[in-house]
Design a protein around this motif. Structure first.
Motif, mmCIF file in Angstrom:
data_model
loop_
_atom_site.group_PDB
_atom_site.id
_atom_site.type_symbol
_atom_site.label_atom_id
_atom_site.label_comp_id
_atom_site.label_asym_id
_atom_site.label_seq_id
_atom_site.Cartn_x
_atom_site.Cartn_y
_atom_site.Cartn_z
ATOM 1 N N ILE A 10 46.751 30.019 50.934
ATOM 2 C CA ILE A 10 45.179 29.866 51.333
ATOM 3 C C ILE A 10 44.548 29.357 50.197
ATOM 4 C CG2 ILE A 10 43.354 31.537 51.688
ATOM 5 C CD1 ILE A 10 45.499 33.381 53.417
ATOM 6 N N VAL A 11 45.051 30.043 49.023
ATOM 7 C CA VAL A 11 44.173 29.487 47.625
ATOM 8 C C VAL A 11 44.505 27.920 47.431
ATOM 9 C CG1 VAL A 11 43.998 29.842 45.392
ATOM 10 C CG2 VAL A 11 44.417 31.969 46.734
ATOM 11 N N ARG A 67 42.785 30.078 39.826
ATOM 12 C CA ARG A 67 43.247 31.104 40.775
ATOM 13 C C ARG A 67 44.495 30.932 41.543
ATOM 14 N NH1 ARG A 67 39.106 32.843 38.470
ATOM 15 N NH2 ARG A 67 40.643 33.091 37.280
ATOM 16 N N PHE A 68 44.687 29.403 41.810
ATOM 17 C CA PHE A 68 45.854 28.828 42.473
ATOM 18 C C PHE A 68 47.198 29.199 41.652
ATOM 19 C CE2 PHE A 68 49.043 25.300 43.443
ATOM 20 C CZ PHE A 68 49.425 25.987 44.511
ATOM 21 N N THR A 69 47.082 28.652 40.238
ATOM 22 C CA THR A 69 48.129 28.832 39.432
ATOM 23 C C THR A 69 48.410 30.276 39.045
ATOM 24 O OG1 THR A 69 46.644 28.728 37.490
ATOM 25 C CG2 THR A 69 48.067 26.821 38.281
ATOM 26 N N ARG A 122 39.659 38.469 42.738
ATOM 27 C CA ARG A 122 38.964 37.444 41.828
ATOM 28 C C ARG A 122 38.841 36.130 42.593
ATOM 29 N NH1 ARG A 122 42.521 39.324 37.377
ATOM 30 N NH2 ARG A 122 44.156 37.887 37.822
ATOM 31 N N THR A 123 39.905 35.723 43.373
ATOM 32 C CA THR A 123 39.491 34.403 44.150
ATOM 33 C C THR A 123 38.206 34.535 45.239
ATOM 34 O OG1 THR A 123 41.879 33.990 44.234
ATOM 35 C CG2 THR A 123 40.667 32.825 45.706
ATOM 36 N N LEU A 180 38.973 31.143 55.601
ATOM 37 C CA LEU A 180 40.135 31.317 54.697
ATOM 38 C C LEU A 180 39.848 32.849 53.906
ATOM 39 C CD1 LEU A 180 40.217 27.720 53.035
ATOM 40 C CD2 LEU A 180 42.064 28.770 54.563
ATOM 41 N N LEU A 181 38.687 33.256 53.528
ATOM 42 C CA LEU A 181 38.374 34.387 53.007
ATOM 43 C C LEU A 181 39.023 35.575 54.025
ATOM 44 C CD1 LEU A 181 35.183 34.022 50.789
ATOM 45 C CD2 LEU A 181 37.429 34.058 50.216
#
Length: 216
Positions: free
Chosen positions: A38-39, A99-101, A118-119, A200-201
């Motif tokens: 998703i992120v 955020r993805f990493t 946080r995302t 997505l959220l």
């Protein structure tokens, strides 16, 4: 009757034992993979949202619009605003990458929940910034029209036809048009953001709820 109930109970228990059961670690890994995906899509969409409009800058309608902005006297202000928007958009894209990493690293449930929060916070800030910048752009254009002494010069190709209309009436008409356009554009963008980021959220929120249930 009792024998029939007992047989049904045994049959149900037998079916339960045949159903696949997932361990805590397996469920956690599934939620982590879904959250990471998703992120990743949030990052991809933000990059596309930033790059695709740049391809339209040199299109004929945009060139005409830029000329009108220049005639109204707001082109310099809009240029400075665009620099701010680009800088902040790049910052948010970098934040989405972070955020993805972060979320791509398999971690325990509590840390994964913090990363999801946080995302969500970063996405909400990005949407708020984008919509507020549209409103700032509309306000700049309204002020530019209001302060322009002879608004007919902003449309040289229609200057002859606009001579019969009083400058004040033309200003009011143009300001109303810009205001209505701004409201429609803001609502449209809010709808697009709801479709792109909101869905997505919601999935992230579902993952968060599942993790919370799993942990507690």
């Amino acid at each position: 009757m009792t024998d029939e109930l007992e047989l049904l109970k045994r049959d149900w228990q037998k079916k339960e034992t045949e159903l696949p059961s997932l361990s805590y670690a397996e469920i956690h890994k599934m939620i982590w993979k879904k959250s990471s995906s998703i992120v990743k899509w949030i990052l991809i969409i933000s990059i596309l949202e930033f790059t695709l409009p740049q391809l339209l800058i040199f299109a004929p309608p945009m060139e005409e619009a830029m000329q009108i902005y220049d005639n109204i006297g707001v082109s310099n202000y809009l240029f400075m605003l665009s620099l701010v928007i680009y800088a902040v958009a790049i910052y948010f894209i970098f934040q989405f990458y972070r955020r993805f990493t972060e979320i791509s690293v398999l971690d325990n449930s509590k840390n994964l929940m913090k990363k999801i929060l946080r995302t969500r916070k970063t996405v909400k800030h990005y949407v708020f910034f984008s919509l507020s910048m549209v409103l700032v752009m509309i306000i700049i254009m309204l002020v530019g029209v209001y302060l322009n002494e002879d608004i007919t010069h902003a449309f040289p190709e229609f200057e002859d036809k606009l001579q019969d209309i009083s400058p004040n009436k033309l200003k009011i008409t143009l300001m109303l048009t810009i205001g209505i356009f701004g409201i429609v554009l803001t609502l449209f963008m809010a709808g697009v953001y709801f479709l792109m980021y909101g869905l997505l959220l919601r999935k992230l929120n579902k993952n968060y709820a599942e993790l919370k249930q799993l942990e507690f």
